[in-house]
Design an enzyme around this catalytic site. Structure first.
Site, PDB file in Angstrom:
ATOM      1  N   ASP A 192       5.900   2.158   6.952  1.00  0.00           N
ATOM      2  CA  ASP A 192       4.582   1.189   6.570  1.00  0.00           C
ATOM      3  C   ASP A 192       3.844   2.068   5.814  1.00  0.00           C
ATOM      4  OD1 ASP A 192       2.363  -0.274   6.656  1.00  0.00           O
ATOM      5  OD2 ASP A 192       1.607   0.641   8.480  1.00  0.00           O
ATOM      6  N   HIS A 204       3.362   3.818  12.790  1.00  0.00           N
ATOM      7  CA  HIS A 204       2.330   4.799  12.661  1.00  0.00           C
ATOM      8  C   HIS A 204       2.735   6.091  13.252  1.00  0.00           C
ATOM      9  CE1 HIS A 204      -1.389   2.196  11.368  1.00  0.00           C
ATOM     10  NE2 HIS A 204      -0.244   1.973  10.607  1.00  0.00           N
ATOM     11  N   HIS A 256       0.857  -1.209  -0.165  1.00  0.00           N
ATOM     12  CA  HIS A 256      -0.089   0.026   0.017  1.00  0.00           C
ATOM     13  C   HIS A 256       0.891   1.318   0.057  1.00  0.00           C
ATOM     14  CE1 HIS A 256       0.230   1.088   4.576  1.00  0.00           C
ATOM     15  NE2 HIS A 256       0.195  -0.272   4.485  1.00  0.00           N
ATOM     16  N   GLU A 305      -5.118   2.105   2.192  1.00  0.00           N
ATOM     17  CA  GLU A 305      -5.171   0.869   3.277  1.00  0.00           C
ATOM     18  C   GLU A 305      -5.460   1.246   4.887  1.00  0.00           C
ATOM     19  OE1 GLU A 305      -2.871  -2.409   5.757  1.00  0.00           O
ATOM     20  OE2 GLU A 305      -2.802  -0.263   5.569  1.00  0.00           O
ATOM     21  N   GLU A 306      -4.820   2.211   5.084  1.00  0.00           N
ATOM     22  CA  GLU A 306      -4.852   2.657   6.532  1.00  0.00           C
ATOM     23  C   GLU A 306      -6.243   2.998   7.283  1.00  0.00           C
ATOM     24  OE1 GLU A 306      -2.360   2.142   8.401  1.00  0.00           O
ATOM     25  OE2 GLU A 306      -0.750   2.424   7.381  1.00  0.00           O
TER      26      GLU A 306
END
Length: 343
Positions: free
Chosen positions: A170, A309, A60, A198-199
């Site tokens: 990420d 994150h 992603h 995606e998140e």
């Protein structure tokens, strides 16, 4: 360096344009077809000599970040979080705001003016604001509008024992590995998919997989690494430097046992360090890929990332290199007919 450019690019969920442009420029001369679908996924096809099984590899493009919701009379900006962010890390972080890329910093009520009860809890994002250095709403509105994004300002830095710290590892690590795979000559045809959003709920992967109808889906990602003091061993999802992580289960998928066994066998045979992801929280694009149309068997190969994150994550370059090596060998095995799914 490609990973530096990818991580320093802005690509909050729903606003992946900068990242998408970098990826397309990197792969356009190495694939047979590139399509950007209606929601922004990149679907690249690299034709080989063997077309079956149909393999989709996904990473992603998006990252967590902030969105401006309101401009105060003072010129300070209110915001909301896009994706899952630990709000404790927000105060005093530098950010880049809006389409004009204005510098800002996340601020809060001064510590000395907070009540004692406020000292004992993390400040909610509703109590924070972004300061872009103006003194009125009119000045701020000339620079930024509600609905525009704010991304963390974080430089890619090598440090320590072959480590890297950067934002959005990420999943720019997965994007970088997939780019390298698409640049490599393979006998098996590959669909390389760089997904959006995606998140915020695995938005992009479902439509992409529905159109491709893969037999096998492999997800590349940066995953939680919690090998730090105060975390019991069974809660440490992965450990830095112990190799790529292979998932057994998460909140959206029970991963195919035969596909997982094949990946582990390849790692053992080639002396590639690996680890099983020991926790089941979270999810990734597999949750949508394995449900698309007639369904697909899926696996996830992850690069452990500390402080995920947040404005700065940390990964081992060794884990990254071993994840790419493992994926390459896995594809080689699949094209030779090495996978036999049994129920």
């Amino acid at each position: 360096m490609l990973l530096k450019r990818l991580t320093e690019a802005r690509g909050i969920s729903g606003n992946e344009k900068e990242v998408r442009e970098i990826i397309i420029n990197e792969i356009k001369d190495y694939v047979d077809d590139i399509k950007v679908d209606k929601i922004g996924n990149i679907i690249a096809y690299k034709k080989g000599e063997v077309d079956t099984p149909k393999l989709m590899i996904a990473a992603h493009m998006d990252e967590v970040g902030l969105m401006i919701t309101r401009i105060e009379d003072s010129g300070l900006l209110r915001f909301t979080c896009v994706g899952g962010i630990d709000q404790r890390v927000l105060v005093s972080k530098p950010v880049i705001v809006g389409n004009k890329k204005i510098n800002g910093v996340i601020g809060a009520k001064p510590f000395h003016l907070q009540k004692r009860t406020e000292w004992k809890k993390a400040l909610d994002y509703k109590e924070l604001y972004i300061d872009i250095g103006v003194s009125s709403k009119d000045e701020a509105e000339k620079l930024v509008k509600p609905g525009e994004y704010a991304s963390f300002l974080s430089e890619y830095v090598k440090f320590g024992d072959n480590l890297v710290k950067a934002k959005s590892l990420d999943d720019r690590v997965g994007c970088n590995i997939l780019i390298d795979i698409l640049k490599t000559k393979k006998k098996l045809s590959i669909y390389g998919v760089f997904t959006v959003m995606e998140e915020i709920g695995l938005v992009g992967a479902g439509p992409a997989a529905y159109g491709i109808e893969p037999d096998i889906g492999v997800v590349l990602e940066g995953t939680t690494c919690s090998d730090v003091p105060g975390i019991e061993g069974h809660l440490q999802a992965t450990e830095l430097g112990k190799g790529p992580a292979i998932s057994v289960m998460d909140r959206t998928t029970i991963f195919n046992k035969d596909l997982r066994k094949l990946i582990i066998d390849i790692a053992k045979k080639n002396n590639i360090p690996y680890q099983l992801r020991k926790t089941t929280f979270g999810g990734n694009d597999s949750g949508k890929i394995h449900l698309a149309k007639g369904g697909a068997v899926t696996a996830t190969i992850s690069v452990p990332c500390r402080y995920i994150h947040s404005p700065i994550s940390v990964m081992s370059k060794d884990d990254y290199a071993n994840a790419e090596k493992l994926l390459n060998l896995f594809i080689d095995d699949i094209e030779k007919g090495g996978f036999n799914n049994e129920f």
